[in-house]
Write an enzyme that holds these catalytic residues in place. Sequence first.
Site, PDB file in Angstrom:
ATOM      1  CB  THR A 120      -0.914   0.008   1.236  1.00 25.72           C
ATOM      2  OG1 THR A 120      -1.673  -1.205   1.252  1.00 25.72           O
ATOM      3  CG2 THR A 120      -1.856   1.198   1.211  1.00 25.72           C
ATOM      4  CE  LYS A 122      -4.865  -2.469   0.824  1.00 28.47           C
ATOM      5  NZ  LYS A 122      -3.567  -3.103   0.955  1.00 28.47           N
ATOM      6  CE  LYS A 165       2.136   1.111   5.212  1.00 28.29           C
ATOM      7  NZ  LYS A 165       1.478   1.063   3.878  1.00 28.29           N
TER       8      LYS A 165
END
Length: 297
Positions: free
Chosen positions: A98, A174, A242
């Site tokens: 990702t 995503k 993150k």
Amino acid sequence: MSKETVGLIGLGAMGAGIAATLRRNGHALRVCDVRPGVAAAFAADGGTACASPAEVAQGSDVVVSVVVNAQQTEAVLFGEHGAAAAMAPGSVFVMCSTVDPNWSVALEARLAALGLLYIDGPISGGAAKAAGGQMTMMTAGTPAAYAKAGGVLEAMAGKVYRLGEKAGAGSKVKIINQLLAGVHIAAAAEAMALGLREGVDAAALYEVITHSAGNSWMFENRMAHVLAGDYTPLSAVDIFVKDLGLVLDTARASKFPLPLAATAHQMFMQASTAGHAGEDDSAVIKIFPGITLPKAG
């Protein structure tokens, strides 16, 4: 016709399952992991353990990277003993992390300059689905990249979505998925915390919600960890620090408001700073005051 030789870098929770699925589907595998002994243990049941990404890349038609983030992907490709210099012209690099979509777009151009093809291919579904060949891939790439790597992608995953003919679209989808996943975990934790505060039996609350309209996949999955008092990280708190950060960075560039994602990000940051960074992401429930969490059995 023999199947492609696949190099796989990163034998963590997802990578190990993907590698096992590819092996089960008849692909010759070359694998490596930064942790000593992990690749050799995997290869004991079939495949070749390699000492570096460069060694993995030698002789591989398709190289699949299943590492945590863009920084680790950079190291896999361009660091010492990196894969990029060892990949044969026309071979394909499949990036499963990702990442910032703009970084993925730039990576496609960098690899093209080296004569290499690229699939922007983030993954979702968790370790069990990876091991069962049932995970989802959100991919984008050139027709040439799909022509070379399409069979490998289909062998890896239950669903392979082709979202565009150039990098970026896979990573955008995503991070939108991660927006929902992070918000759902945060909301599930808030709901369970309120139940505990109000003296509701946690197991009964879980049973009712998972059979009612308020349920979500994340409530059902993650609140089971809370009930068990087990915060062994399948996906850690810092992963959502993150990933929700990437979501907010992407939206900020176009001045697009994301109030729920921003709140969830703050919740995961609070949990991380409070000492739960490496625990399962369900540990975000630990930020709520005045509640007694279930203990491990």
